[in-house]
Design an enzyme around this catalytic site. Structure first.
Site: not given
Ligand SMILES: CN(C)c1ccccc1CNc1ccc(C(N)=O)cn1
Length: 249
Positions: A95, A122, A160, A175
């Protein structure tokens, strides 16, 4: 292109890598799609891939050793194949990563070897980010249970773009997001469905008029739904003037 996915759930990729466009790209030899279960590289006493966080707190953290081991294994395998030229991009899905865009997909489609790291729990031991990974990517501002779905999304949008993957009937060039604007409306037969007609411009047969109509529709739709894209889109002076008139309405 070679793509390796480091994951604890390789079974998640069987359907996605076997079906439709990705499956055909694989069969054509345009891309090789592999999964590696990094649990196979947890060579510690208890075969663990995660452990408690230093400093306490809840949750578990993915250990560095199994992921380094799995990554080094696929790098060695690829270089042994003699087809590798550049070192691979090692992409961590998280994230906190850089937002995925069409431009980033285009950049990645020029690489010869991509390795995706998909985690759960985590998160990851920081030494993975600091000493192994070349890119951290996010597919959007939301939290998922793991990095697998994000990796599938990136692989789909990158593969793609590879030459030979899309027949020319689905060309990736025009696209939306490629020219920076949203796509214009599409229609197909019949010309009238339940009284709803196809716009006359598309029935005219005048190529120039059709292109003008489509471009105008893209501009209008982008102005309505994603005005911020207009700041960076390449527009003619005439289009900028038209937008100024329409922004005020
Ligand atoms: C378990 N988690 C919260 C986590 C915590 C840290 C790293 C990866 C993760 C794996 N989760 C993810 C991975 C990517 C995305 C995205 N938005 O690309 C959303 N969530």
């Amino acid at each position: 292109m070679r793509i390796d996915v480091l994951t604890l759930f390789p079974e998640m990729f069987v359907g996605v890598f076997g079906a439709s466009i990705l499956g055909k790209a694989r069969d054509k030899g345009i891309v090789s799609l592999n999964t590696v279960n990094f649990r196979d590289f947890a060579n510690n006493k208890h075969n663990t891939v995660d452990d408690m966080p230093y400093g306490g707190g809840g949750g578990m953290v993915l250990k560095a050793e199994p992921i380094f081991g799995a990554a080094e294994h696929v790098v060695a395998e690829h270089s042994a194949s003699g087809t590798s030229d550049k070192p691979p991009r090692i992409i961590l899905m998280c994230p906190q990563g850089e937002p995925l865009t069409q431009r980033k997909a285009q950049e990645l489609s020029a690489e010869s070897h991509l390795i995706f790291v998909c985690g759960h729990y985590e998160g990851y031991d920081e030494r993975i980010r600091e000493f192994l990974v070349t890119d951290e990517l996010s597919i959007g501002d939301y939290v998922l249970t793991g990095g697998e779905l994000p990796a599938m999304v990136v692989i789909d949008t990158v593969v793609r773009l590879l030459p030979g993957v899309l027949g020319n009937e689905q060309s990736a060039v025009t696209d939306s997001f490629s020219d920076g604007l949203l796509e214009y409306p599409h229609y197909t037969r019949p010309a009238e469905f339940r009284g709803w007609k196809v716009p006359d411009a598309l029935l005219s047969g005048h190529h120039a008029e059709i292109e003008k109509w489509r471009r105008r529709q893209s501009l209008q739709r982008t102005l309505e739904r994603r005005p911020e894209l207009l700041e960076v889109a390449e527009l003619t002076a005439e289009e900028r003037r038209w937008l100024e008139e329409n922004k005020i309405k």
